[in-house]
Design a protein around this motif. Structure first.
Motif, mmCIF file in Angstrom:
data_model
loop_
_atom_site.group_PDB
_atom_site.id
_atom_site.type_symbol
_atom_site.label_atom_id
_atom_site.label_comp_id
_atom_site.label_asym_id
_atom_site.label_seq_id
_atom_site.Cartn_x
_atom_site.Cartn_y
_atom_site.Cartn_z
ATOM 1 N N GLU A 1 8.650 22.830 -12.651
ATOM 2 C CA GLU A 1 9.923 22.567 -11.975
ATOM 3 C C GLU A 1 9.836 22.915 -10.492
ATOM 4 N N GLU A 2 9.209 24.037 -10.232
ATOM 5 C CA GLU A 2 9.034 24.475 -8.851
ATOM 6 C C GLU A 2 8.178 23.463 -8.080
ATOM 7 N N GLU A 3 7.132 22.986 -8.748
ATOM 8 C CA GLU A 3 6.237 22.008 -8.132
ATOM 9 C C GLU A 3 6.990 20.712 -7.831
ATOM 10 N N HIS A 4 7.880 20.335 -8.725
ATOM 11 C CA HIS A 4 8.659 19.119 -8.548
ATOM 12 C C HIS A 4 9.489 19.209 -7.257
ATOM 13 N N ASP B 1 0.845 -1.183 0.000
ATOM 14 C CA ASP B 1 0.000 0.000 0.000
ATOM 15 C C ASP B 1 0.882 1.235 0.000
ATOM 16 N N LYS B 2 0.333 2.307 -0.552
ATOM 17 C CA LYS B 2 1.168 3.487 -0.737
ATOM 18 C C LYS B 2 0.315 4.745 -0.652
ATOM 19 N N VAL B 3 0.936 5.810 -0.178
ATOM 20 C CA VAL B 3 0.314 7.128 -0.219
ATOM 21 C C VAL B 3 1.090 7.942 -1.254
ATOM 22 N N GLU B 4 0.370 8.398 -2.264
ATOM 23 C CA GLU B 4 1.010 9.035 -3.409
ATOM 24 C C GLU B 4 0.472 10.444 -3.644
ATOM 25 N N MET B 5 1.390 11.357 -3.925
ATOM 26 C CA MET B 5 0.982 12.736 -4.242
ATOM 27 C C MET B 5 0.923 12.903 -5.757
ATOM 28 N N PHE B 6 0.027 13.761 -6.211
ATOM 29 C CA PHE B 6 -0.061 14.010 -7.649
ATOM 30 C C PHE B 6 -0.477 15.451 -7.896
ATOM 31 N N SER B 7 0.203 16.110 -8.832
ATOM 32 C CA SER B 7 -0.127 17.510 -9.159
ATOM 33 C C SER B 7 -0.391 17.693 -10.641
ATOM 34 N N LEU C 1 2.793 15.823 -12.314
ATOM 35 C CA LEU C 1 3.918 15.397 -11.479
ATOM 36 C C LEU C 1 3.417 14.438 -10.421
ATOM 37 N N ASN C 2 4.263 13.489 -10.061
ATOM 38 C CA ASN C 2 3.869 12.556 -9.014
ATOM 39 C C ASN C 2 5.011 12.376 -8.040
ATOM 40 N N GLY C 3 4.653 11.984 -6.832
ATOM 41 C CA GLY C 3 5.688 11.729 -5.844
ATOM 42 C C GLY C 3 5.156 10.827 -4.746
ATOM 43 N N THR C 4 5.987 9.903 -4.307
ATOM 44 C CA THR C 4 5.602 8.999 -3.231
ATOM 45 C C THR C 4 5.676 9.747 -1.912
#
Length: 423
Positions: free
Chosen positions: A295-298, A281-287, A379-382
RNA sequence: GGAGACGUCGCAUAGUCCGGUCGAGUGCGCCUCACUGCUAAUGAGGUAAGGAGUCAAAUCCUUCGGAGGUUCAAAUCCUCUCGUCUCCGCCA
């Protein structure tokens, strides 16, 4: 999918990108040729179709013999139109196919090379010196057994290799991690989501997981559905076929979901414990955000990932992933690697990618701005991959007696407990 | 799982029976202009996306949930499919 118009203007930029990724450079020329062929076919079809339509309008008005004369004419034209249309369709599909084969254009500054050519941006947190503390490091499997948190044997019995049960404190720990992740993300302006983990082919394709990564995806043949390997898929596809209002961006989502991975081609790798499993299971962010802000969001997503690891008091480093290891959708990728004492090395626990407009083009997600409608960046990030976080947490917070210290940030979600005790 | 209704341009809807003048009318929303001390109200005009084309335009093509089919011609006829809603059954 990359921007065909941009490729036409500057094919060399795409060639360079393909080259540093170690992917086909010739594909660029194949695309250019297919594009020329398609546009020629468009011209032919449209000319015929225009003629057909104008004759059709005459038919509607004409009477008697005149009508019959026009009908005779229009019959052969109809065949020509059908032929031209099917040719156009074939060329369209051929072009599409080729373009989909091109990976996203690598961002400037990404280190060139393969898996081992990443650049370490920073190391954060203090690694414990266990020999100075006077005891031998145990790995997460042993620790998990001691406190009754992980049952791998029965996982294998019931589901096979790379499956596990989280039991007792392990189960509660997952919920605590998820709670901490979701609540902090919500406080940071992300909308919490619980998305479907089973998706249609369009969603899987759109996010780029049916390309190079296809062999790692579970497919349900009987229903033509896929099990997602990450919540990135249902989150990205959430706005599929939509035009987003500029004022509504950036749109930030955080999702809790199961992740399923076949792990084809990783036989023999990380076979011990729950570091590499078929399901977690994972909690994932997405923009979703305007290209100019991507780039700033990254960096923002990266910042949240780091803050989470810091809250768990886990030492880690951040790497700038090299061109050859980016994956087709990312233009740039940063990984956070946690220190794993039993392995005496850093291992990936979270990852954040800037996919620029690559996914949004495939998913037909655009933004409405003053200047018009154009694709937006995704953009995505764990935030927290549960199993790997547990591995890092157990190993870094282990005590001489086999108990595990609970980091302060997690205690409120574990009834205030300061330690997981040996059972 | 069974029975039925419906999917049209941001939203709501007309058009579908009787195929051509429907890429598509109306209301709301939104934008511009006019009027008004401001707002409101009123009036006029504009307001889908994608593609081809062009310096930019003009212009043309495609799209009426999706895929096929019939036809010279399909929002309209036929088939399949997906989705939504209502009723019945079953179920966490």
């Amino acid at each position: 999918m990359i921007d065909l118009a941009a490729l036409r203007l500057d094919p060399d930029a795409v060639r360079r990108s393909q080259q540093v990724r170690g992917e086909s450079v010739e594909l660029v020329d194949e695309v250019l040729a297919a594009d020329v062929a398609r546009r020629a076919a468009v011209g032919v079809f449209e000319a015929l179709r225009t003629e057909q339509k104008s004759l059709g309008a005459l038919v509607a008005k004409a009477q008697g013999d005149e009508k019959q004369a026009i009908l005779a004419q229009t019959k052969t034209l109809s065949d020509q139109v059908k032929l031209a249309e099917s040719q156009l369709r074939d060329l369209d599909a051929a072009l599409e196919n080729l373009v989909l084969g091109l990976s996203n254009i690598v961002a400037l500054g990404v280190p060139v090379g393969g898996e081992d050519d990443f650049v370490v941006l920073r190391e954060v947190g203090e690694r414990r010196d266990f020999s100075a503390e006077g005891f031998t490091v145990r790995d997460h499997v042993e620790l998990g057994e001691f406190i009754g948190a992980i049952d791998i044997e029965r996982g294998a019995k019931v589901s096979g290799s790379r499956f596990y049960y989280l039991t007792g404190p392990g189960a509660m720990l997952e919920l605590a991690l998820v709670q901490l992740a979701m609540t902090t993300a919500q406080a940071n302006g992300f909308q919490p989501m619980i998305p479907p983990a089973l998706v249609k082919p369009a969603a899987m394709e759109g996010t780029g997981f049916l390309g190079q990564a296809a062999e790692n995806v579970y497919r349900l043949e009987a229903d033509d559905l896929y099990l997602v390997g990450t919540a990135e898929v249902p989150l990205a596809a959430y706005h599929m076929d939509e035009i987003l209002d500029l004022a509504s961006m950036p749109k930030r989502y955080v999702a809790f979901s199961p992740c399923f991975r076949r792990e084809a081609g990783s036989h023999g790798k990380d076979t011990r414990g729950i570091f590499r499993v078929h399901w977690f299971d994972k909690v994932e962010m997405f923009s979703f955000c305007p290209v100019a802000e991507a780039e700033e969001e990254h960096l923002r997503l990266l910042g949240y990932e780091e803050a989470f690891l810091q809250a768990l008091e886990i030492p880690y480093r951040v790497i700038d992933v090299a061109t050859g290891d980016l994956g087709s959708s990312a233009s740039r990728k940063f990984d956070c690697e946690a220190w794993i004492p039993s392995q005496e090395r850093y291992r990936e626990v979270t990852s954040t990618s800037n996919c620029t407009t690559f996914q949004s083009r495939r998913l037909r997600i655009r933004g409405r701005e003053e200047s018009g409608i154009s694709p937006i960046a995704t953009l995505n990030g764990t935030l927290c991959a549960v199993t790997r976080t547990i591995v890092a947490l157990f190993e870094n917070h282990q005590q001489a007696d086999g108990s595990i210290k609970v980091p302060a940030a997690l205690r409120p979600f574990l009834g205030g407990a300061e330690y997981f005790q040996v059972k």
